[in-house]
Motif scaffolding. Structure first.
Motif, PDB file in Angstrom:
ATOM      1  N   PHE A 116       0.862  -1.179   0.000  1.00  0.00           N
ATOM      2  CA  PHE A 116       0.000   0.000   0.000  1.00  0.00           C
ATOM      3  C   PHE A 116       0.901   1.232   0.000  1.00  0.00           C
ATOM      4  N   ALA A 117       0.307   2.412   0.032  1.00  0.00           N
ATOM      5  CA  ALA A 117       1.082   3.652  -0.016  1.00  0.00           C
ATOM      6  C   ALA A 117       2.126   3.721   1.091  1.00  0.00           C
ATOM      7  N   GLN A 118       1.748   3.331   2.310  1.00  0.00           N
ATOM      8  CA  GLN A 118       2.692   3.389   3.426  1.00  0.00           C
ATOM      9  C   GLN A 118       3.841   2.408   3.240  1.00  0.00           C
ATOM     10  N   ASP A 119       3.582   1.297   2.573  1.00  0.00           N
ATOM     11  CA  ASP A 119       4.635   0.320   2.323  1.00  0.00           C
ATOM     12  C   ASP A 119       5.616   0.833   1.274  1.00  0.00           C
ATOM     13  N   ARG A 120       5.102   1.456   0.236  1.00  0.00           N
ATOM     14  CA  ARG A 120       5.986   2.042  -0.784  1.00  0.00           C
ATOM     15  C   ARG A 120       6.887   3.097  -0.163  1.00  0.00           C
ATOM     16  N   PHE A 121       6.285   3.932   0.665  1.00  0.00           N
ATOM     17  CA  PHE A 121       7.035   5.020   1.302  1.00  0.00           C
ATOM     18  C   PHE A 121       8.118   4.482   2.240  1.00  0.00           C
ATOM     19  N   ALA A 122       7.804   3.455   3.007  1.00  0.00           N
ATOM     20  CA  ALA A 122       8.730   2.938   4.016  1.00  0.00           C
ATOM     21  C   ALA A 122       9.635   1.811   3.505  1.00  0.00           C
ATOM     22  N   GLY A 123       9.346   1.292   2.316  1.00  0.00           N
ATOM     23  CA  GLY A 123      10.160   0.191   1.793  1.00  0.00           C
ATOM     24  C   GLY A 123       9.857  -1.134   2.456  1.00  0.00           C
ATOM     25  N   THR A 124       8.576  -1.347   2.751  1.00  0.00           N
ATOM     26  CA  THR A 124       8.156  -2.597   3.383  1.00  0.00           C
ATOM     27  C   THR A 124       7.160  -3.329   2.496  1.00  0.00           C
ATOM     28  N   VAL A 125       6.907  -4.571   2.845  1.00  0.00           N
ATOM     29  CA  VAL A 125       5.939  -5.383   2.120  1.00  0.00           C
ATOM     30  C   VAL A 125       5.261  -6.319   3.124  1.00  0.00           C
ATOM     31  N   VAL A 126       3.968  -6.558   2.940  1.00  0.00           N
ATOM     32  CA  VAL A 126       3.221  -7.486   3.788  1.00  0.00           C
ATOM     33  C   VAL A 126       3.088  -8.787   3.018  1.00  0.00           C
ATOM     34  N   LYS A 127       3.411  -9.879   3.701  1.00  0.00           N
ATOM     35  CA  LYS A 127       3.376 -11.188   3.049  1.00  0.00           C
ATOM     36  C   LYS A 127       2.419 -12.119   3.770  1.00  0.00           C
ATOM     37  N   ASP A 128       1.785 -12.966   2.983  1.00  0.00           N
ATOM     38  CA  ASP A 128       0.949 -14.034   3.511  1.00  0.00           C
ATOM     39  C   ASP A 128       1.880 -15.177   3.872  1.00  0.00           C
ATOM     40  N   ILE A 129       1.912 -15.562   5.121  1.00  0.00           N
ATOM     41  CA  ILE A 129       2.845 -16.584   5.594  1.00  0.00           C
ATOM     42  C   ILE A 129       2.629 -17.925   4.904  1.00  0.00           C
ATOM     43  N   ASN A 130       1.378 -18.259   4.627  1.00  0.00           N
ATOM     44  CA  ASN A 130       1.078 -19.564   4.022  1.00  0.00           C
ATOM     45  C   ASN A 130       1.228 -19.591   2.510  1.00  0.00           C
ATOM     46  N   GLN A 131       1.405 -18.439   1.897  1.00  0.00           N
ATOM     47  CA  GLN A 131       1.533 -18.380   0.447  1.00  0.00           C
ATOM     48  C   GLN A 131       2.990 -18.551   0.060  1.00  0.00           C
ATOM     49  N   LYS A 132       3.226 -19.392  -0.889  1.00  0.00           N
ATOM     50  CA  LYS A 132       4.606 -19.627  -1.342  1.00  0.00           C
ATOM     51  C   LYS A 132       5.035 -18.483  -2.241  1.00  0.00           C
TER      52      LYS A 132
END
Length: 133
Positions: A116-132
């Protein structure tokens, strides 16, 4: 709406409920010392929410809402997010982020929900733990 986006929304709602509950407890004691309503309506809820989120993400890369929805927060390079990234992400999400989304929602609709916008700005990413990956 993508599945990861739905999980992120659910996690945010869970974290908000927890934060609100903690805020009620904090305010019970704070009201005796502080009479300014602005503090109780704006400052205390924000500080509690940001503090809880920061502490949880710093410790494990997950909030309680993220854990229940099997999500984790990482830096773009896959490492643990730094203190600076967490602060930038939290502040941006609650200030500029909504305006970025309203300005160009298609930029996020076509994404898989991990950034999301905050992730682009901060250089982060949210991942689904169960998704390969």
């Amino acid at each position: 709406m993508k599945e990861l986006t739905k999980k992120r929304i659910k996690a945010y709602v869970i974290d908000s409920i927890i934060s609100t509950t903690v805020t009620f407890g904090v305010e019970y004691f704070l009201r005796k010392k502080v009479k300014n309503e602005f503090v109780h309506n704006v400052i205390t809820p924000s500080v509690v929410f940001w503090g809880l989120e920061y502490a949880q993400l710093r410790k494990s890369g997950q909030t309680i809402g993220y854990k229940l929805n099997e999500l984790s927060l990482e830096s773009e390079d896959g490492s643990k997010p730094s203190c600076e990234q967490l602060v930038k992400r939290i502040a941006y999400r609650d200030t500029v982020g909504p305006f970025k989304y309203l300005k160009d929602p298609k930029a996020y609709i076509n994404e898989d929900g991990s950034v999301f916008a905050q992730d682009r700005f901060a250089g982060t990413v949210v991942k689904d733990i169960n998704q390969k990956s």
